[in-house]
Scaffold this active site. Structure first.
Site, PDB file in Angstrom:
ATOM      1  N   SER A 153      -7.116 -18.777 -38.582  1.00 52.46           N
ATOM      2  CA  SER A 153      -6.753 -18.525 -37.147  1.00 52.46           C
ATOM      3  C   SER A 153      -7.239 -20.072 -36.520  1.00 52.46           C
ATOM      4  CB  SER A 153      -6.954 -17.403 -36.398  1.00 52.46           C
ATOM      5  OG  SER A 153      -6.454 -17.262 -35.382  1.00 52.46           O
ATOM      6  N   HIS A 195      -0.368 -18.059 -37.724  1.00 55.63           N
ATOM      7  CA  HIS A 195      -0.024 -16.927 -36.819  1.00 55.63           C
ATOM      8  C   HIS A 195       1.938 -17.287 -37.239  1.00 55.63           C
ATOM      9  CE1 HIS A 195      -3.700 -14.638 -35.950  1.00 55.63           C
ATOM     10  NE2 HIS A 195      -4.269 -15.328 -35.510  1.00 55.63           N
ATOM     11  N   GLU A 222      -0.213 -14.773 -41.381  1.00 55.61           N
ATOM     12  CA  GLU A 222      -0.885 -14.578 -41.554  1.00 55.61           C
ATOM     13  C   GLU A 222      -0.669 -14.036 -43.120  1.00 55.61           C
ATOM     14  OE1 GLU A 222      -0.679 -10.941 -38.487  1.00 55.61           O
ATOM     15  OE2 GLU A 222      -0.599 -12.745 -36.213  1.00 55.61           O
TER      16      GLU A 222
END
Lengths: 310, 310
Positions: A153, A195, A222
């Site tokens: 992330s 994401h 993800e």
């Protein structure tokens, strides 16, 4: 192990060519995770990360300074790595910039076989470590010691030099819809977004491509990771796909329009690489025939690491 | 006006070269609308449609057979066109296949200066008119009389020959994620999708591109239209953008994987054309210097109409 004072005060470029490092150097690998990686079931990605660090006996260090709750984040990864059999796992604790220049922190970084960078806010991480000893030590670890570096992330976004920091997921690309800052710089020729398909971020990534047409855009889904083996190959693992956007031959109206106006982008190349695919060369630099010619330039750009900083 | 019996029984290809048509023929234009076009405020798109039909005095006919409530759909457009000053507007009513072969319906089609095809379900429309006199009459209208044809949502999808009929909006392209059927065929070289960026349909359109790599994919946003002037130009009007996906030089693993498996697609070309842009040639076929070379082949493919059917 090399003395940290030597490492942090010498010219890293000179050290890089020293025979001392030639002997102990391994291939630096990057594991760029799009966030929300499986921590409970098969843990395909974290398991591979441990493997690339050298297996359960590897010294794995967790950098959770991007998180607003670094302690909780560290506890989460400590538990997962323990569960995967890792015996030597420790946090790299950087609550403030003083810590980023402390011996405790640089030692932790320099002894690592693998460094895992958690999610959170990529800007928080960079504000804490930019131009600190810790920053320099991370470059020594990756470039000279060949330490494996994983990031998820925000920790994935921070691996690139031109770092995407903010911007809503605009459906259509707009000029300056997203902000850029300077990241760790291990990936020099690409901007990483995460994401990716889950949050519909193609419009945002294209916005950034229009600002930096020489860069590739890399969107990681993800529970998916792009594994980069420096100088050699890329591989997609996990559940989703990696989207590569190549605007190097594109025509755009970026320089003719106002901020936030709609971008015209013509001739962008798009590569969609689902998990389970590996693209690279053999040790002699010959392309595997499985790598389509249309992808080779992009792979080349991704496996070329950024310069040593510090 | 040519007698409908002549038109519907003669060879259309022969008629097309008759001097009779050469005289009255206008440029056939298509107005391909991504759905949800503004009907209350500026009505940029519907206003342009009326203009391309010849202005308020034009005979505009509304085909709402794709809708499950064709009467309500006709009423809506009747009101909007009246509001835009149109004085001669009438419905093309096709409740069943008998109607599709009736003189009343074919007369309505053959007298039209503009035909507007409503939203609904593209398959319902095609089931009603496929291989009927109405279908043949639509081809006469567009190809021989140069009637302007507009379609919104399902009515837009139906304008292409390879017609996208169903399929969820998969985030990532999957083999056979969407179904294709045969449409009206006015656009021969592209597959049209609508409500495009609003419903995140790039994954679905890419799935279809893998099945038909010789086609272009055209994704039209809501309240946005692609205006095609046959043989000459394309233009984007309205609020959003038109996304063109060109997989003609792409590598994909379509033929090697199972149905619903994730597609690998390498070297897809992407063109993002926001509203307000026009791309075409002058009357002598010379490209406007404003059209980037990378887009010209795609424009060529879009402005080439499908063959006359009937």
């Amino acid at each position: 192990m090399i003395d940290r004072r030597v490492l942090l005060t010498s010219s890293l470029t000179m050290l890089a060519s020293s025979p001392l490092f030639a002997r102990q150097r391994r291939i630096g690998r990057l594991v760029i995770i799009g966030g929300a990686e499986d921590k409970l079931r098969d843990r395909v990605i974290l398991r591979r990360f441990v493997e690339l660090c050298g297996g359960p006996a590897a010294r794995i260090r967790v950098l959770s300074a991007a998180s607003s709750e670094p302690q909780a984040s560290w506890e989460t990864y400590r538990a997962v790595f323990a569960d995967l059999g890792v015996t030597d796992c420790a946090p790299i604790e950087i609550p403030d910039r003083d810590a980023a220049n402390s011996a405790a922190v640089t030692d932790r970084i320099l002894e690592a076989d693998g460094i895992f960078i958690s999610g959170g806010d990529q800007r928080r991480l960079m504000n804490l470590i930019w131009e600190s000893d810790a920053f320099r030590a991370l470059h020594v670890a990756f470039h000279l010691r060949g330490c494996c570096v994983g990031g998820t992330s925000a920790g994935a976004a921070a691996l690139s030099r031109h770092m995407l920091v903010q911007g809503e997921a605009t459906r259509l690309p707009e000029k300056e819809a997203a902000e850029l800052d300077i990241g760790l710089g291990f990936v020099a020729g690409a901007i990483i977004d995460q994401h990716f398909s889950e949050r519909g971020r193609l419009g945002r990534l294209l916005s950034v491509m229009a600002q930096r047409p020489q860069m590739l855009g890399v969107g990681v889904d993800e529970d998916t990771a792009l594994v980069i083996e420096r100088g050699q190959s890329i591989e997609v693992i996990g559940k989703g796909a990696v989207t590569i956007v190549d605007g190097r031959a594109m025509h755009s109206n970026h320089d003719e329009i106002e901020s936030r106006a709609r971008l015209e982008m013509i001739g962008v190349r798009l590569h969609l690489l689902p998990a389970g695919h590996h693209y690279g060369t053999d040790a002699r630099g010959r392309w595997s025939p499985k790598v389509p010619v249309a992808l080779r330039e992009a792979v080349d750009q991704l496996v070329t690491p950024g310069p040593i900083r510090g």
